[in-house]
Design an enzyme around this catalytic site. Structure first.
Site, PDB file in Angstrom:
ATOM      1  N   THR A  79       0.832  -1.216   0.000  1.00 22.25           N
ATOM      2  CA  THR A  79       0.000   0.000   0.000  1.00 22.25           C
ATOM      3  C   THR A  79       0.862   1.260   0.000  1.00 22.25           C
ATOM      4  OG1 THR A  79      -0.055  -0.106   2.407  1.00 22.25           O
ATOM      5  CG2 THR A  79      -1.927  -1.083   1.242  1.00 22.25           C
ATOM      6  N   ASP A 121      19.481  -0.873  -7.285  1.00 25.92           N
ATOM      7  CA  ASP A 121      19.933   0.500  -7.418  1.00 25.92           C
ATOM      8  C   ASP A 121      19.298   0.936  -8.732  1.00 25.92           C
ATOM      9  OD1 ASP A 121      21.344   2.735  -8.462  1.00 25.92           O
ATOM     10  OD2 ASP A 121      22.973   2.354  -7.057  1.00 25.92           O
ATOM     11  N   HIS A 122      18.281   1.779  -8.670  1.00 24.51           N
ATOM     12  CA  HIS A 122      17.483   1.997  -9.891  1.00 24.51           C
ATOM     13  C   HIS A 122      18.295   2.653 -11.013  1.00 24.51           C
ATOM     14  CE1 HIS A 122      16.830   6.087  -8.291  1.00 24.51           C
ATOM     15  NE2 HIS A 122      16.466   6.439  -9.500  1.00 24.51           N
ATOM     16  N   HIS A 147      24.376   5.399  -6.199  1.00 26.92           N
ATOM     17  CA  HIS A 147      24.261   5.690  -7.638  1.00 26.92           C
ATOM     18  C   HIS A 147      25.563   6.234  -8.250  1.00 26.92           C
ATOM     19  CE1 HIS A 147      20.162   5.104  -6.611  1.00 26.92           C
ATOM     20  NE2 HIS A 147      19.906   6.332  -6.203  1.00 26.92           N
TER      21      HIS A 147
HETATM   22  N1  LIG Z   1       9.178   5.711  -2.474  1.00 25.93           N
HETATM   23  C1  LIG Z   1      10.210   5.707  -3.305  1.00 25.93           C
HETATM   24  O1  LIG Z   1      10.221   6.330  -4.373  1.00 25.93           O
HETATM   25  C2  LIG Z   1      11.436   4.926  -2.973  1.00 25.93           C
HETATM   26  C3  LIG Z   1      11.465   4.084  -1.885  1.00 25.93           C
HETATM   27  N2  LIG Z   1      12.590   3.346  -1.633  1.00 25.93           N
HETATM   28  C4  LIG Z   1      12.596   2.403  -0.528  1.00 25.93           C
HETATM   29  O2  LIG Z   1      11.469   1.548  -0.631  1.00 25.93           O
HETATM   30  C5  LIG Z   1      10.999   1.179   0.645  1.00 25.93           C
HETATM   31  C6  LIG Z   1       9.524   1.558   0.783  1.00 25.93           C
HETATM   32  O3  LIG Z   1       9.402   2.955   0.686  1.00 25.93           O
HETATM   33  P1  LIG Z   1       7.988   3.677   0.542  1.00 25.93           P
HETATM   34  O4  LIG Z   1       7.067   2.913  -0.332  1.00 25.93           O
HETATM   35  O5  LIG Z   1       8.299   5.063   0.183  1.00 25.93           O
HETATM   36  O6  LIG Z   1       7.426   3.623   2.033  1.00 25.93           O
HETATM   37  P2  LIG Z   1       5.924   3.872   2.541  1.00 25.93           P
HETATM   38  O7  LIG Z   1       6.035   4.371   3.922  1.00 25.93           O
HETATM   39  O8  LIG Z   1       5.145   4.651   1.561  1.00 25.93           O
HETATM   40  O9  LIG Z   1       5.286   2.410   2.576  1.00 25.93           O
HETATM   41  C7  LIG Z   1       5.571   1.472   3.572  1.00 25.93           C
HETATM   42  C8  LIG Z   1       4.710   0.239   3.382  1.00 25.93           C
HETATM   43  O10 LIG Z   1       4.996  -0.670   4.430  1.00 25.93           O
HETATM   44  C9  LIG Z   1       3.768  -1.144   4.996  1.00 25.93           C
HETATM   45  N3  LIG Z   1       4.005  -1.511   6.386  1.00 25.93           N
HETATM   46  C10 LIG Z   1       4.478  -0.719   7.376  1.00 25.93           C
HETATM   47  N4  LIG Z   1       4.579  -1.423   8.521  1.00 25.93           N
HETATM   48  C11 LIG Z   1       4.181  -2.692   8.232  1.00 25.93           C
HETATM   49  C12 LIG Z   1       4.100  -3.886   8.972  1.00 25.93           C
HETATM   50  N5  LIG Z   1       4.397  -3.950  10.281  1.00 25.93           N
HETATM   51  N6  LIG Z   1       3.670  -5.003   8.354  1.00 25.93           N
HETATM   52  C13 LIG Z   1       3.323  -4.982   7.048  1.00 25.93           C
HETATM   53  N7  LIG Z   1       3.384  -3.873   6.294  1.00 25.93           N
HETATM   54  C14 LIG Z   1       3.825  -2.749   6.877  1.00 25.93           C
HETATM   55  C15 LIG Z   1       2.826   0.037   4.820  1.00 25.93           C
HETATM   56  O11 LIG Z   1       1.486  -0.342   4.783  1.00 25.93           O
HETATM   57  P3  LIG Z   1       0.488  -0.392   6.057  1.00 25.93           P
HETATM   58  O12 LIG Z   1       0.616   0.925   6.730  1.00 25.93           O
HETATM   59  O13 LIG Z   1      -0.839  -0.636   5.421  1.00 25.93           O
HETATM   60  O14 LIG Z   1       0.945  -1.513   6.866  1.00 25.93           O
HETATM   61  C16 LIG Z   1       3.227   0.492   3.425  1.00 25.93           C
HETATM   62  O15 LIG Z   1       2.597  -0.304   2.463  1.00 25.93           O
HETATM   63  C17 LIG Z   1      11.932   1.873   1.627  1.00 25.93           C
HETATM   64  O16 LIG Z   1      12.967   0.984   1.922  1.00 25.93           O
HETATM   65  C18 LIG Z   1      12.468   3.052   0.842  1.00 25.93           C
HETATM   66  O17 LIG Z   1      13.716   3.468   1.324  1.00 25.93           O
HETATM   67  C19 LIG Z   1      13.679   3.417  -2.438  1.00 25.93           C
HETATM   68  C20 LIG Z   1      13.715   4.231  -3.513  1.00 25.93           C
HETATM   69  C21 LIG Z   1      12.613   5.072  -3.869  1.00 25.93           C
HETATM   70  O1  LIG Z   2      17.665   7.144  -4.886  1.00 26.68           O
HETATM   71  C1  LIG Z   2      17.360   8.311  -5.002  1.00 26.68           C
HETATM   72  O2  LIG Z   2      17.295   8.846  -6.250  1.00 26.68           O
HETATM   73  C2  LIG Z   2      16.503   9.997  -6.500  1.00 26.68           C
HETATM   74  C3  LIG Z   2      16.963  10.538  -7.847  1.00 26.68           C
HETATM   75  O3  LIG Z   2      16.686   9.570  -8.834  1.00 26.68           O
HETATM   76  P1  LIG Z   2      16.500  10.004 -10.346  1.00 26.68           P
HETATM   77  O4  LIG Z   2      16.245   8.722 -11.041  1.00 26.68           O
HETATM   78  O5  LIG Z   2      15.338  10.959 -10.386  1.00 26.68           O
HETATM   79  O6  LIG Z   2      17.768  10.676 -10.758  1.00 26.68           O
HETATM   80  C4  LIG Z   2      16.659  11.035  -5.418  1.00 26.68           C
HETATM   81  O7  LIG Z   2      15.706  12.062  -5.616  1.00 26.68           O
HETATM   82  C5  LIG Z   2      16.417  10.406  -4.075  1.00 26.68           C
HETATM   83  O8  LIG Z   2      16.673  11.380  -3.047  1.00 26.68           O
HETATM   84  C6  LIG Z   2      17.301   9.207  -3.859  1.00 26.68           C
HETATM   85  O9  LIG Z   2      16.888   8.520  -2.681  1.00 26.68           O
END
Ligand SMILES: NC(=O)C1=CN([C@@H]2O[C@H](COP(=O)(O)OP(=O)(O)OC[C@H]3O[C@@H](n4cnc5c(N)ncnc54)[C@H](OP(=O)(O)O)[C@@H]3O)[C@@H](O)[C@H]2O)C=CC1
Ligand SMILES: O=C1O[C@H](COP(=O)(O)O)[C@@H](O)[C@H](O)[C@H]1O
Length: 497
Positions: free
Chosen positions: A16, A179-180, A242
């Site tokens: 989610t 690492d995207h 990166h």
């Molecule tokens: N968002 C991005 O663009 C990026 C994210 N990341 C990495 O990806 C990972 C996720 O980030 P992000 O999506 O932003 O985080 P969010 O906080 O948006 O999402 C976290 C998710 O974890 C779930 N969650 C939290 N606690 C529990 C639990 N105890 N059991 C089961 N589910 C749980 C939440 O759902 P619920 O509350 O319903 O449980 C939710 O779906 C992180 O490691 C982040 O560093 C890396 C690069 C880019």
């Molecule tokens: O991993 C990360 O990358 C983004 C930048 O990614 P890009 O593909 O848009 O160049 C950065 O904004 C973010 O802080 C970092 O966690």
């Protein structure tokens, strides 16, 4: 869809969350639309929220509509998605999840393969991996793989602890660290440009290259991520992963084969050859900045310290510029400059390779200078390659002028696979080439830790650059003292100055 793509159940922990909605569902959708997913694929979304099946599928469809901008009927695609409310901290729920996956596997005939995707906060990675193992979820009849997202730890010690923890549940070849940047087309192109062109490879060394400059600049500030970012900073957020990955790809030796082990081996060798810094030398090689308020496009933007979740006297850097020296035969003496920052002038990721001047050049331009040859790899937002050369000025004399030859990827008119799409496809197909090995994580943290320790100890005079600028002046000084300057613009149309 095709029958010959591997079958699998993809289990998304954090179904989610932001990453799942913004990146993973649209990526899966594009794979599905491009017939890269088997008819037998299924996705199990897990998170705590008590969603119904219908709610979950509606969320998935909404995210595709929002982030994919595509309004065809998504019902068939969404029918592959199933939701299982689950709290990762409750051991008893893992068995239920196992049963849920097993039933679905039978229903979709997914072949017993499981891809566990950790789209959750990093503190969950280790415990979930351990529980998957202890509760038998990895005893499935097909393969099982674990995908984890950065950050892989906060420093060398925590990264090692994480690696040890997940390593007890999954073998290294089952772990896919995303690492995207490694999924970006032009980053993958570095290898081809270097090793498929006879005109570059012989020159790719300290005899002919003066310096390499890698920039990843962003216009956005920390936005809603202040709390995370204030603990991290640009060094950990971008340089440790990166930027160092890009340095490794530009500097590595040709691999023996296009095989994950061969490529990782060469990248690891580069990381092992980085000249280590000490507390005394950090300031000669790395500088930092933090953005202040500023006016960009007539809009007044706040400073970093005014952002939500950020300490009002924060010492966290939003900009880093640095110089890596790679002490090996190929690169001895060639600086690799990197810089990255938020709230800079433009969104731009590019690699500039500056060639050395010729020993003698009679064909100067009108200003009496000779422009160095540059090879620019435009990673984003433009994708392409520009060569900066000198040619005869069209007149009666024999002076030169700077010209460019440009390959513009967008003119190919093909849909470019997005990074997550490509990387998820690789995970399903068991190709770990574009993922980060534990050794790379360890070596890059070791390097970066020396800098972060120094910066924690010695407070900076922040803020030191206005929003909309290319970082603080000390970033320019870093190159100027070596007789170089940053090649600025990202645009292929303009001569880079
Ligand atoms: N968002 C991005 O663009 C990026 C994210 N990341 C990495 O990806 C990972 C996720 O980030 P992000 O999506 O932003 O985080 P969010 O906080 O948006 O999402 C976290 C998710 O974890 C779930 N969650 C939290 N606690 C529990 C639990 N105890 N059991 C089961 N589910 C749980 C939440 O759902 P619920 O509350 O319903 O449980 C939710 O779906 C992180 O490691 C982040 O560093 C890396 C690069 C880019
Ligand atoms: O991993 C990360 O990358 C983004 C930048 O990614 P890009 O593909 O848009 O160049 C950065 O904004 C973010 O802080 C970092 O966690």
């Amino acid at each position: 869809m095709t029958q010959d793509t591997p079958r699998a159940i993809i289990v998304i922990f954090g179904a989610t969350g932001d990453l799942a909605n913004r990146k993973l569902y649209p990526a899966l959708y594009r794979l599905y639309r491009n017939k890269k997913l088997s008819d037998h694929f299924a996705v199990v979304g897990v998170a705590r929220r008590p969603l119904t099946q219908e709610d979950f599928r509606n969320n998935v469809k909404a995210s595709i509509e929002e982030y994919q901008g595509d309004s065809i009927d998504h019902d068939e695609f969404a029918s592959h998605f199933h939701y299982n409310p689950f709290d990762a901290q409750h051991l008893s729920e893992y068995q239920k999840l196992d049963n849920f996956i097993t039933e679905l596997d039978q229903h979709h005939q997914a072949g017993g393969n499981r891809l566990f995707y950790m789209a959750m906060a990093p503190n969950f990675f280790g415990p979930i991996a351990a529980n998957l193992k202890s509760q038998g979820l990895t005893d499935n009849k097909g393969w099982s793989r674990l995908v984890i997202e950065k950050p892989f730890g906060h420093n060398y010690e925590t990264a090692q602890a994480l690696n040890d923890q997940i390593g007890q549940a999954f073998d290294e070849d089952q772990i896919y660290r995303i690492d995207h940047y490694l999924g970006k087309q032009m980053i993958q192109n570095i290898e081809i440009v270097r090793f498929a062109n006879a005109m570059f490879e012989p020159l790719w060394n300290n005899q002919y290259i003066a310096n390499v400059q890698i920039t990843s600049s962003e216009v956005l500030g920390v936005e809603e991520r202040g709390r995370y970012y204030d603990e991290s900073g640009a060094l950990r957020d971008m340089i440790q992963n990166h930027l160092l990955q890009m340095v490794s790809l530009v500097a590595m030796e040709p691999p023996a084969k296009i095989h994950p082990d061969d490529i990782r081996y060469e990248k690891v060798k580069v990381l092992r050859s980085l000249r280590p810094l000490t507390d005394e030398t950090v300031d000669d090689y790395f500088v930092r900045g933090q953005y202040d308020k500023g006016i960009v496009d007539d809009v007044e933007l706040n400073g970093y310290r005014e952002s939500n979740g950020v300490e009002e006297d924060s010492n966290t850097e939003t900009f880093v510029a640095g110089k890596f020296m790679i002490d090996n035969f190929r690169w001895a003496g060639v600086p690799f400059y990197v810089r990255t920052g938020k709230r800079m002038k433009e969104k731009c990721t590019k690699i500039v390779v500056q060639f050395k001047d010729l020993p003698l050049n009679l064909y100067k331009d009108n200003e009496g200078t000779i422009n160095p040859n540059l090879l620019v790899i435009h990673v984003a937002p433009e994708e392409g390659i520009t060569m900066h050369l000198n040619a005869k000025k069209t007149d009666y004399g024999m002076t030169s002028k700077a010209i460019t030859m440009h390959y513009d990827k967008s003119l190919e008119n093909v849909e470019v696979p997005e990074a997550y799409e490509l990387l998820i496809n690789d995970c399903i197909n068991g190709d770990s080439t574009s993922f980060v090995h534990a050794d790379e994580v360890a070596l890059s943290w070791k390097f970066v830790d020396t800098i972060s320790k120094r910066w924690e100890k010695v407070k900076a005079n922040f803020p030191n650059y206005a929003s909309g600028m290319n970082g603080p002046d000390i970033s320019d000084t870093l190159l100027n003292k070596d007789g170089f300057h940053w090649w600025e613009t990202c645009s292929k149309d303009k001569q880079e100055k």
